[in-house]
Each structure stands twice: as C-alpha cells, then as structure tokens.
Design an enzyme around this catalytic site. Structure first.
Site: not given
Length: 401
Positions: A101, A357, A387
C-alpha cells in the site's frame, strides 16, 4: 591544463523538492475508470503533470511508479508502458516498485533519494492501480486462503499465525481497544470531510481531466472521486455484519474501497529547478521506513513515525497536518491514540475510506493532497504515513516552501 568538471553528485548540498503534483479522480472498482487500461491511466497522468509544469520532458531522468498487483495488465514494468503511452520521449527511463500500500509513497522517497544523491536532477514519482482490470489476489477476498507468496518456511516460522490484512485489522481493533462505534464514526467523518473538500473545490487543481470512455472524447467527464457518499445512515452502518470475524468490528463501511486511480509528482533538485524556471513548492524533511509484527501488520507506522520525528528533530506538536492512510478506520485511530493527534490535524480532507484506495497510487495521491492542503492553509509541516501488508510502513515529512 583545465580543472576537471565537478560531478553533480559531489555538490555539498542537494535538496529534493516537489515542483508539481497531480492525480486522477479515484473511481470505484467497476465504475467510472474501469475501462481505462492502467498504463493509459498513468500515462494520461504523466502527460498532464508535464503539461502543467511546462518542463522539458527530455530532461526527466527517471519515472518511478508504485504498483502492487503487478500481473495481467499491470505486469512487465508498467511504469515503462505508461511512459510509452504518455507520449514522453522514448529516452525517458522508468521502473516499477512494490512496497504494497505504500508503493506510491516509496516511489516518492526513491525519487527524492536519487535527487539528493546526484543520480537525478529531475524525476517523476507516481503510482497506479486498476482494481477493475486486474484480477484481485486471494488476500483481498474475505475467507480465501493465503496466497502462494507465503513460503513454507515463512509460514512455519509464525506457526500458522500469518493472516490477510482483513483478519489482522480485528487484532488491531482488540489491541488498541477500538470500538465499533469509533470505527463507524471515523468512517462517517472521512466521507463528510471528503465531501466538504470536494464541494469546496479543494481537489480541483489536483485532478487530471478524464472521460469515462478513454476512446471517446465525447463521453462523460470524470470530475470527482466516485466513492464519496453524500449521505450515510448511522443505523444502516451499525447494522452491517463484520466481514472478517463473527464477533468482529471491521465492516465494508469502515474499510477502504477497492478503486482505480493514478497520481504523479515532479521532484527536482532545488538548484536545478530554480535554474530552469520551475518553482519549488515543498522540500523533503525526512523519510523513514520500519517493520514490525507481520501478524497484526499495522503497527509499523508507529515506529516509522517515531524514526521520522527523531531524525528530523521535530515533535508531534510541530506538525500542522497528518495524513494517515485509511486502509481500515482503525489505522488512523490507532495512530491518533498513540501520538495524541488532534482531530483538526488528521486526514482533514477525508481518506481512503471515502476517496478510495487504488493500492499503488494512494501514497502519491495522499502526498498530492497534503501538498495542496499545506498551501491552502498556509501551514508549514506535513507528515504522511502508510501501513503496508506484512508489517512494514513508510513515513515522510515535507515542509511547504
């Protein structure tokens, strides 16, 4: 006899700065940007970045792109395919990086490092993900077994305790005593803030102009992030079943959305930028990475942020704006509890719960938003942290110029 030329890498000080930043609107999976091949989506973003900054494209030393699902349409170094799609000169190199990510944020860090080391005068850091066009891995499918990336020795080391991120979010909820009410309230706030920012025009200067059909210039324009909800019913949110545990707290409403999107930043050596008529908008203060428990997965943002603050000599009170990726609503809440961050400094324009996202692009999108919000409010320091799957994290601090 003449003096030998001084290599650019030997200059006493090279400062990496952000010159410009753009992003696409974020589309829902199967939604407004679903027809876009990811290389074309990123290519259009690169083209717009170069057009807006009016930089000579042949001077770009490298394009570094974050991308997570590097298979199917995103395989074989999608960064290079995007450069070829964009119309940039054949001479512009490109490379793809994967830090899950945080890939888009890592692309930014690598570009800044290259500038500071003297390898680049000018680079593009970017990211892309089409969660519509590329097959989703089992780790993103609730209840599916772990994928083939987990080796027998890795699994044995953790005695079968390794989990996909969804189930790990429930471990985080328990460890940091996060209630379902807190998670849902934060998620509503994310939508409310993102909607307010959209209506206030705060994102307008960031957005790449796109149309729903990439092959039809008369098709519907895509002018806003598709996942932001104008109305959220608290009772309906509270009625949703937990996704990853029978008695859990993580639901579809307090998790990030599966999305499509791209973002890109132009990063330069400050002296080079000023000599070529480019205006530095922010400088990089520090980058930090960290790793922690791969079972709970999310806590490394705490350590990477401590490293960043320690190395920069700054404190939490010095930071004007915090961007903490909303992989799950519990992540920024965990961060807020640990560092005592005020509500009015945290994810002020919403985050991935509302906006979406698109994995590889989110770090670059967040940095674009952080930069423009620092400028809009006249603030000085911004901290961004993400994270990453398997227990790693990135933190970056920038200073508006």
């Amino acid at each position: 006899m003449t003096d030998s030329p001084q290599p650019r890498s030997s200059r006493a000080t090279r400062e990496a700065v952000i010159v410009d930043a753009v992003r696409t609107p974020v589309g829902k999976r199967g939604g407004a940007l679903a027809a876009w091949h990811p290389a074309d989506l990123l290519g259009a973003t690169l083209s717009e970045l170069v057009r807006r900054s009016d930089v000579a494209p042949e001077k770009i030393d490298d394009v570094i792109a974050g991308c997570v699902m590097t298979h199917d349409q995103q395989s074989s170094n999608i960064a290079r395919h995007a450069v070829l799609s964009s119309g940039l000169p054949d001479s512009v190199p490109a490379v793809t990086v994967d830090r899950q990510c945080g890939s888009g944020q890592q692309a930014v860090a690598f570009a800044a490092h290259g500038v500071e080391a003297g390898s680049y005068d000018l680079a593009i850091a970017c990211g892309v993900e089409s969660m519509s066009q590329v097959a989703l891995p089992s780790s993103l499918q609730p209840g599916a077994p772990l994928g083939p990336q987990y080796s027998p020795r890795e699994l044995a080391r953790y005695d079968g305790g390794l989990l996909a991120q969804g189930p790990s979010s429930e471990l985080m909820n328990t460890r940091f005593d996060l209630s379902r009410e807190e998670l849902d309230a934060f998620s509503r706030r994310s939508h409310e803030r993102a909607l307010a920012a959209t209506r206030d025009g705060r994102f307008e200067t960031q957005l790449v102009p796109l149309r729903r059909d990439p092959l039809d210039d008369s098709s519907e324009p895509v002018t806003a992030d598709e996942g932001i909800r104008a109305e959220l019913d608290p009772e309906k949110m509270a009625s949703l079943r937990a996704v990853f545990a029978e008695d859990g707290k993580t639901t579809a409403a307090n998790s990030s959305q599966l999305s499509d999107g791209a973002a890109a930043l132009l990063i330069a050596d400050r002296e080079f930028a000023e000599a070529h008529g480019l205006t530095p908008r922010a400088r990089f203060v520090v980058h930090a990475v960290a790793a922690a428990d791969p079972i709970i997965q999310f806590t490394a943002i705490l350590e990477s942020t401590r490293k960043a603050l320690d190395r920069s000599g700054l404190t939490v009170d010095d930071i004007d704006l915090f961007e903490v990726n909303e992989a799950f609503a519990g992540v920024p809440l965990m961060f807020q509890k640990e560092f005592g961050v005020p509500d009015d400094k945290l994810n002020v324009n919403g985050g991935s719960v509302a906006v979406g996202h698109p994995l590889g692009s989110t770090g670059a999108r967040m940095m674009t938003d952080l930069l423009t919000e620092l400028e809009r409010t006249g603030s000085r320091y911004g901290l961004q942290t993400i994270c990453e799957a398997h227990g790693t994290a990135n933190t970056t601090i920038i200073e508006r110029l």
